[in-house]
Design an enzyme around this catalytic site. Structure first.
Site, PDB file in Angstrom:
ATOM      1  N   CYS A  92     -70.175  24.153  30.530  1.00 23.87           N
ATOM      2  CA  CYS A  92     -70.541  23.305  29.397  1.00 23.87           C
ATOM      3  C   CYS A  92     -71.523  24.093  28.547  1.00 23.87           C
ATOM      4  O   CYS A  92     -72.699  24.189  28.867  1.00 23.87           O
ATOM      5  CB  CYS A  92     -71.184  22.009  29.884  1.00 23.87           C
ATOM      6  N   LEU A  93     -70.993  24.706  27.493  1.00 22.73           N
ATOM      7  CA  LEU A  93     -71.847  25.495  26.604  1.00 22.73           C
ATOM      8  C   LEU A  93     -71.323  25.299  25.190  1.00 22.73           C
ATOM      9  O   LEU A  93     -70.133  25.487  24.935  1.00 22.73           O
ATOM     10  CB  LEU A  93     -71.801  26.972  27.017  1.00 22.73           C
TER      11      LEU A  93
END
Lengths: 199, 190
Positions: A92-93
């Site tokens: 999750c970036l």
């Protein structure tokens, strides 16, 4: 359009090979096929983090619409981190999603991932269990992340207490990784992990 | 001895030459990369520059802006940009042939303003409602009589003719004009 993607990866690949980060062994990039669509990345765990000393392997898939859309990246090496799924390695970036910009390169992506390892964002988690532990019991999180780095990424910190507890679960007939996940999720309380595994 | 030292010199010189050549080549490369498109990393074709100063091929930038219609940002610095607000770069050696198969619309033309003529003084501005005269009465003993001329002063423009506000303003200004006349005559009489 596949043409521009391949062209760019070719150039970026050269750029990464020549970069000083590669010289310092901080990042690595390898081609997996001739069409420049699949690559293997590697980042070193940043110093002064639980990931120090570990090497984390990444799977990089370059879409046909690259660089207008971000590459698809996930961790192959198992890792204990609030923003990385401990099950799938999904990351999750923001820059790998809506904050992607066409001028970013594989080099900047790898460096951003390295930065993510040193600065977790528990408020925007990918792995809720890890994020909760990070917020509620930071020391326990660090211990667990260090242990995972040791086991899966070749980190130097051996935690015999963790290993003992896992061994006891293995003796009960539980698979090693499953045992590790259960113990990690329940703050290494053997009773609670056992309870969860046999319920 | 002397001969051996001189050969050493020549060897060194040769080595120096050898080292210099690749360096100059690298410098050339660096110069080239100054003009690389930030998206395709190739030398910019139909080059355009965003307002934030970043160089792109027009087809590359166009496709980037098409990919994310609701997020028009610079691919380098994420400043807000738009298709219309880019500056085309016309180099001397640029080819003018355009491939009709290209689906990308032509890049926006450069914007040029004519050189300003020498006499740019536009008068006192009587014509465009910038001349105001006001007359005030101060209640404070030292401020009996105040009048100001505002030439070229920026004030809100008068309300358009025919509206309610315009009528009221006209009415007020007449009242104040009469008041001023009455006051002046009183001053003269006294």
């Amino acid at each position: 359009m596949a043409n521009i993607a391949a062209q760019r990866i070719k150039r970026e690949f050269k750029e990464v090979i020549k970069s000083e980060e590669v010289a310092k062994c901080a990042i690595k990039l390898e081609l997996l096929n001739d069409s420049y669509t699949e690559l293997k990345g590697e980042i070193a765990g940043p110093p002064d983090t639980p990931y120090e000393g570990g090497n984390f392997v990444l799977e990089i898939r370059v879409p046909e619409t690259y660089p207008f859309n971000p590459p698809k990246v996930r961790f192959i090496t198992k890792i204990w981190h609030p923003n990385i799924s401990s099950v799938t390695g999904a990351i999750c970036l923001d820059i790998l999603k809506d904050q992607w910009a066409a001028a970013m390169t594989l080099r900047t992506v790898l460096l951003s991932l390295q930065a993510l390892l040193s600065a977790a964002e528990p408020d925007d988690p990918q792995d809720a269990v890890v994020a909760r532990q990070y917020k509620e019991n930071l020391e326990m999180f660090k211990l667990t992340a260090k242990h995972w780095t040791n086991v899966y990424a070749g980190g130097p910190f051996v935690n015999s207490d963790c290993d003992d507890k896992i061994k006891r679960l293995i003796d009960m007939g539980i698979e090693e990784h499953q045992a590790r996940v259960a113990l990690s999720s329940y703050n290494w309380v053997l009773e609670r992990a056992t309870e969860q595994l046999f319920s | 001895m002397a001969s051996s030292s001189s050969t050493e010199h020549t060897v060194k010189d040769n080595a120096g030459d050898g080292a210099q050549n690749p360096e100059t080549k690298e410098e050339d490369k660096k110069d080239d990369s100054m003009f690389e498109c930030n998206i395709c990393l190739d030398t910019a074709r139909d080059a355009v520059v965003s307002m934030c100063g970043h160089l792109f091929c027009w087809p590359c930038l166009h496709q980037w802006l098409e990919t994310r219609p609701n997020r028009q940002v610079c691919p380098v610095c994420k400043a807000a940009i738009s298709k219309e607000k880019v500056v085309p770069l016309y180099g001397r050696g640029s080819s003018k042939q355009e491939d009709p198969r290209e689906k990308v619309p032509p890049r926006p033309a450069g914007q040029r303003t004519e050189q300003e003529p020498g006499n740019s003084f536009s008068g006192f501005g009587f014509g465009d409602n910038t001349f105001h005269m006001s007359f005030g009465i101060g209640a404070f003993p030292f401020g009996f009589f105040t009048s100001t001329f505002n030439i070229g002063d920026q004030r809100p423009h008068a309300a358009p003719q025919g509206t309610q506000q315009h009528m009221e303003e006209q009415f007020l200004s007449k009242i104040f004009l009469w008041l001023a006349i009455v006051f002046l005559t009183w001053l003269l009489m006294a």
